[in-house]
Design a protein around this motif. Structure first.
Motif, PDB file in Angstrom:
ATOM      1  N   TYR A  34      -0.112  35.797  24.030  1.00 26.11           N
ATOM      2  CA  TYR A  34       0.054  34.837  24.843  1.00 26.11           C
ATOM      3  C   TYR A  34       1.211  34.167  24.911  1.00 26.11           C
ATOM      4  O   TYR A  34       1.877  33.950  26.289  1.00 26.11           O
ATOM      5  N   MET A  38       3.349  35.243  28.162  1.00 25.79           N
ATOM      6  CA  MET A  38       2.877  34.528  29.361  1.00 25.79           C
ATOM      7  C   MET A  38       3.724  32.970  28.886  1.00 25.79           C
ATOM      8  O   MET A  38       4.219  32.786  30.179  1.00 25.79           O
ATOM      9  N   GLY A  86      -6.352  35.803  35.392  1.00 24.04           N
ATOM     10  CA  GLY A  86      -6.652  35.730  33.907  1.00 24.04           C
ATOM     11  C   GLY A  86      -7.961  35.233  33.643  1.00 24.04           C
ATOM     12  O   GLY A  86      -8.200  34.705  32.428  1.00 24.04           O
ATOM     13  N   GLY A  89      -9.777  37.608  30.726  1.00 23.52           N
ATOM     14  CA  GLY A  89      -8.243  37.608  30.207  1.00 23.52           C
ATOM     15  C   GLY A  89      -7.886  39.216  29.874  1.00 23.52           C
ATOM     16  O   GLY A  89      -6.663  39.410  29.681  1.00 23.52           O
ATOM     17  N   TYR A  90      -8.485  40.046  29.763  1.00 27.64           N
ATOM     18  CA  TYR A  90      -8.285  41.408  29.793  1.00 27.64           C
ATOM     19  C   TYR A  90      -7.686  42.026  31.181  1.00 27.64           C
ATOM     20  O   TYR A  90      -6.922  43.211  31.145  1.00 27.64           O
ATOM     21  N   THR A  92      -5.178  42.569  33.211  1.00 24.96           N
ATOM     22  CA  THR A  92      -3.667  42.308  33.117  1.00 24.96           C
ATOM     23  C   THR A  92      -3.046  42.077  34.355  1.00 24.96           C
ATOM     24  O   THR A  92      -2.343  41.236  34.627  1.00 24.96           O
ATOM     25  N   VAL A  95      -3.375  38.393  35.801  1.00 23.68           N
ATOM     26  CA  VAL A  95      -2.234  37.619  35.017  1.00 23.68           C
ATOM     27  C   VAL A  95      -0.825  37.751  35.643  1.00 23.68           C
ATOM     28  O   VAL A  95      -0.139  36.875  36.220  1.00 23.68           O
ATOM     29  N   CYS A 120      -3.118  32.256  33.897  1.00 30.66           N
ATOM     30  CA  CYS A 120      -4.008  32.698  32.633  1.00 30.66           C
ATOM     31  C   CYS A 120      -5.046  31.843  32.349  1.00 30.66           C
ATOM     32  O   CYS A 120      -4.615  31.023  31.368  1.00 30.66           O
ATOM     33  N   PRO A 123      -6.395  32.574  27.833  1.00 29.48           N
ATOM     34  CA  PRO A 123      -5.711  33.187  26.942  1.00 29.48           C
ATOM     35  C   PRO A 123      -6.051  33.963  25.670  1.00 29.48           C
ATOM     36  O   PRO A 123      -5.739  34.739  25.240  1.00 29.48           O
ATOM     37  N   TYR A 126      -6.925  37.023  27.064  1.00 26.96           N
ATOM     38  CA  TYR A 126      -5.649  37.942  27.249  1.00 26.96           C
ATOM     39  C   TYR A 126      -5.472  38.464  25.909  1.00 26.96           C
ATOM     40  O   TYR A 126      -5.059  39.638  25.869  1.00 26.96           O
ATOM     41  N   GLU A 127      -5.217  37.658  24.746  1.00 30.20           N
ATOM     42  CA  GLU A 127      -4.544  38.260  23.395  1.00 30.20           C
ATOM     43  C   GLU A 127      -5.565  39.312  22.908  1.00 30.20           C
ATOM     44  O   GLU A 127      -4.976  40.386  22.425  1.00 30.20           O
ATOM     45  N   ILE A 129      -7.675  41.268  24.884  1.00 26.80           N
ATOM     46  CA  ILE A 129      -8.067  42.189  25.985  1.00 26.80           C
ATOM     47  C   ILE A 129      -9.588  42.288  25.814  1.00 26.80           C
ATOM     48  O   ILE A 129     -10.348  43.333  25.867  1.00 26.80           O
TER      49      ILE A 129
END
Length: 306
Positions: A34, A38, A86, A89-90, A92, A95, A120, A123, A126-127, A129
């Motif tokens: 992230y 990001m 986001g 978070g997955y 993509t 974001v 996002c 997060p 996101y990291e 997924i």
């Protein structure tokens, strides 16, 4: 009998407790950064936009600052356009599409609207997924008072002072093959319910608000996105992800009652985008471009029909 027939955690028919959630959390691995992917981009935006930290997630795995980007020439008399990405978070392009909009197009609307972008929201997800947050909660079902999801609560606090000034809110999402292979089986296992396989739509679609639909607004965005990538067709039952198709590429949900992000404001114009990044007919850049096309078409329509 265990639930390993469709998911490797838990016992069939029994909702997860703390032990199962801990087991699930231990399976999650950091797959991207992230901070590197990001925060570095957001920091570069400070030269042209106002950037604020609106919260911070506090999880055993660490702390994650939450950032929003605002128009520098913010004017109190102008309507507000809210762009969120986001939340899952997955997803993509939600974001990166939000960031691409800020970098390439947001300045086009200076003096016409105030733009607020939270690129996002999740997060931690996101990291890793991951659709859920660290507590095995789906932030996009937790946008309600006293939310148990840190991500949802923080975004609602950010938006609360502006809630009645938001003209348009567009929440950027994806529908991926992993929805069917991982996330829906995990949801069924977590809730102690049987897993019922579904179909992943091939293409872009939108989710309107069934309680206050704006079909012409949705259609304006569909027409713009169709120039970038393909629109998801209805299945044999006339549905997309189990919901009736009300117009090409458009379904409806009750955004507010379901605790969805797109329902957090009093915006007249609201929608959730859904891009299909796993299609052989779409590239990652096309997915980002589709998100930006939807945002821009939505803004133009909303401004023309205030």
């Amino acid at each position: 009998m265990t639930s390993t027939s469709f998911y490797p955690i838990g016992t069939a028919g029994q909702p997860w407790g703390a032990a199962e959630k801990a087991q699930w959390r231990a399976r999650q691995r950091v797959q991207r950064s992230y901070s590197d992917e990001m925060v570095t981009i957001i920091e570069r935006l400070r030269s042209a936009f106002d950037v604020e930290q609106y919260g911070e997630l506090d999880y055993p795995a660490g702390r994650f600052p939450l950032f929003a980007v605002r128009s520098r020439d913010w004017r109190e008399h102008l309507p507000v356009v809210l762009v969120t990405g986001g939340v899952h978070g997955y997803e993509t392009s939600g974001v990166h599409g939000a960031l691409q909009f800020v970098e390439r197009r947001a300045a086009d609307y200076a003096g016409r609207v105030n733009v607020l972008v939270a690129p996002c929201v999740s997060p931690w997800g996101y990291e890793r997924i991951q659709r859920w947050n660290s507590d095995a909660l789906d932030p996009n079902r937790c946008f309600y008072a006293d939310s148990p999801a840190q991500e949802s609560a923080a975004l609602m606090r950010l938006v609360a002072p502006l809630r009645d000034r938001v003209l348009m809110h567009i929440d950027l999402h994806e529908t991926t093959d992993s929805d069917e292979s991982e996330f829906r089986p995990a949801l069924a296992a977590r809730d102690g319910k049987p897993f019922e396989p579904g179909l992943i739509p091939d293409g872009f679609y939108l989710v309107d608000d069934s309680e206050a639909p704006q079909p012409a607004f949705q259609q304006a965005m569909i027409e713009a996105v169709a120039k970038v990538t393909h629109i998801a067709p209805a299945d044999a039952h006339g549905e997309i992800i189990g919901s009736r198709v009300v117009a090409p590429g458009v379904i409806e949900y009750a955004l507010g009652p379901l605790g969805l992000c797109a329902g957090i404001t009093g915006a007249r114009y609201k929608t959730t985008t859904e891009v299909y990044p796993d299609s052989p007919r779409a590239t990652p850049q096309q997915c980002n471009d589709a998100q930006v096309a939807a945002v821009c078409a939505g803004i133009e329509y909303a401004l023309a029909h205030r």
